[in-house]
Design a protein around this motif. Structure first.
Motif, PDB file in Angstrom:
ATOM      1  N   PRO A  70       0.828  -1.212   0.000  1.00  0.00           N
ATOM      2  CA  PRO A  70       0.000   0.000   0.000  1.00  0.00           C
ATOM      3  C   PRO A  70       0.862   1.263   0.000  1.00  0.00           C
ATOM      4  CG  PRO A  70      -0.782  -1.583   1.626  1.00  0.00           C
ATOM      5  CD  PRO A  70       0.544  -2.083   1.136  1.00  0.00           C
ATOM      6  N   GLY A  71       0.421   2.280  -0.742  1.00  0.00           N
ATOM      7  CA  GLY A  71       1.172   3.527  -0.821  1.00  0.00           C
ATOM      8  C   GLY A  71       1.323   4.216   0.521  1.00  0.00           C
ATOM      9  N   SER A  72       0.367   4.001   1.426  1.00  0.00           N
ATOM     10  CA  SER A  72       0.436   4.645   2.739  1.00  0.00           C
ATOM     11  C   SER A  72       1.628   4.154   3.558  1.00  0.00           C
ATOM     12  CB  SER A  72      -0.860   4.383   3.517  1.00  0.00           C
ATOM     13  OG  SER A  72      -1.073   2.978   3.681  1.00  0.00           O
ATOM     14  N   THR A  73       2.155   2.989   3.193  1.00  0.00           N
ATOM     15  CA  THR A  73       3.305   2.443   3.921  1.00  0.00           C
ATOM     16  C   THR A  73       4.515   3.354   3.800  1.00  0.00           C
ATOM     17  OG1 THR A  73       2.470   0.224   3.419  1.00  0.00           O
ATOM     18  CG2 THR A  73       4.733   0.378   4.210  1.00  0.00           C
ATOM     19  N   TRP A  74       4.602   4.081   2.688  1.00  0.00           N
ATOM     20  CA  TRP A  74       5.731   4.967   2.456  1.00  0.00           C
ATOM     21  C   TRP A  74       5.628   6.267   3.253  1.00  0.00           C
ATOM     22  CZ3 TRP A  74       9.872   4.405  -1.012  1.00  0.00           C
ATOM     23  CH2 TRP A  74       9.831   3.240  -1.802  1.00  0.00           C
ATOM     24  N   ASN A  75       4.414   6.691   3.508  1.00  0.00           N
ATOM     25  CA  ASN A  75       4.155   8.039   4.048  1.00  0.00           C
ATOM     26  C   ASN A  75       4.214   8.062   5.565  1.00  0.00           C
ATOM     27  OD1 ASN A  75       3.376  10.643   4.526  1.00  0.00           O
ATOM     28  ND2 ASN A  75       1.402  10.489   3.462  1.00  0.00           N
ATOM     29  N   SER A  78       1.010   9.134   7.283  1.00  0.00           N
ATOM     30  CA  SER A  78      -0.195   8.343   7.091  1.00  0.00           C
ATOM     31  C   SER A  78      -0.419   7.398   8.271  1.00  0.00           C
ATOM     32  CB  SER A  78      -0.076   7.531   5.803  1.00  0.00           C
ATOM     33  OG  SER A  78      -1.142   6.610   5.689  1.00  0.00           O
ATOM     34  N   PRO A  79      -1.692   7.174   8.652  1.00  0.00           N
ATOM     35  CA  PRO A  79      -1.980   6.215   9.734  1.00  0.00           C
ATOM     36  C   PRO A  79      -1.493   4.804   9.407  1.00  0.00           C
ATOM     37  CG  PRO A  79      -3.900   7.581   9.260  1.00  0.00           C
ATOM     38  CD  PRO A  79      -2.912   7.843   8.165  1.00  0.00           C
ATOM     39  N   GLY A  80      -1.377   4.513   8.116  1.00  0.00           N
ATOM     40  CA  GLY A  80      -0.935   3.181   7.710  1.00  0.00           C
ATOM     41  C   GLY A  80       0.562   3.057   7.531  1.00  0.00           C
ATOM     42  N   PHE A  81       1.330   4.046   8.030  1.00  0.00           N
ATOM     43  CA  PHE A  81       2.789   4.026   7.888  1.00  0.00           C
ATOM     44  C   PHE A  81       3.362   2.761   8.519  1.00  0.00           C
ATOM     45  CE2 PHE A  81       7.007   5.645   9.556  1.00  0.00           C
ATOM     46  CZ  PHE A  81       7.655   5.534   8.331  1.00  0.00           C
TER      47      PHE A  81
END
Length: 220
Positions: A70-75, A78-81
């Motif tokens: 998921p792209g949020s893993t990079w950010n 982001s809550p999904g970091f």
């Protein structure tokens, strides 16, 4: 001229490689040298294909990793970091993608087109590639300017075997080097690494170069 000169600096592994050289192949090269005055070693298309295949496999695996991540893993915002360890790992994958992508393009399109070759003659050694209009020298040195011929190991992790790279060290004033960009500054010594993608095995090339160099310098 059957046995390469002993050199105590060479490692035990290098001596083992020298001992495993194909004597029949080397004698054929010596015969060609006596007959034609030179031996031309060309690129092995199978090795080129395998190099391209390995690079494309890594490129595909890395791209797949990015697709399923998921792209949020990079950010970091982001809550999904996924955490800084995951972030660093993905950055490493991104760098690897660039490197393997470059290698894939190189082995697929560039190497088959320029057709590198390595020539051993009575005068010296020469490495060249093809371009429209003729061949261009990448490296050349007369035997009188060559000061050492040796081998370096590229240490690999199991199950890949260690890779032997044949090296030629020559006086910078006598050697020719061709730069892709700008002019080459001539140092005191120049070390050239012979392509591993030639049809010949590196250990056979090493022994042949040692013997020819020894014979040519003995005549000087």
């Amino acid at each position: 001229m059957r046995t390469p000169p002993h050199n105590s600096r060479r490692s035990a592994d290098l001596q083992k490689e020298i001992a495993r050289a194909d004597r029949r192949r080397i004698d054929q090269w010596h015969a060609a040298m006596r007959r034609d005055g030179r031996v031309v070693l060309r690129t092995n298309l199978f090795k080129t294909f395998m190099g391209a295949l390995v690079c494309w496999l890594f490129v595909g695996a890395i791209i797949l990793t990015f697709v399923v991540t998921p792209g949020s893993t990079w950010n970091p915002l982001s809550p999904g970091f996924g955490g800084w360890l995951v972030f660093v790992l993905l950055v490493v994958f991104a760098v690897a993608l660039v490197l393997f992508g470059f290698g894939a393009v190189l082995w697929t399109f560039v190497v088959p087109f320029v057709r590198p070759q390595f020539v051993v003659s009575r005068r010296g050694v020469e490495s060249s590639w093809w371009k429209p209009g003729g061949r261009v020298r990448r490296f050349a040195a007369p035997w009188s300017g060559v000061v050492d011929i040796g081998g370096e190991f590229q240490w690999r992790k199991y199950p890949l075997p260690d890779a032997l790279v044949v090296t030629i060290t020559a006086h910078g004033a006598t050697a020719h080097q061709n730069a892709l960009i700008g002019n080459v500054r001539k140092p005191e010594m120049v070390t050239y690494r012979v392509l591993r993608e030639l049809k010949a095995r590196p250990r056979d090339v090493l022994v042949f170069l040692l013997e020819v160099h020894g014979a040519q310098t003995a005549h000087c």
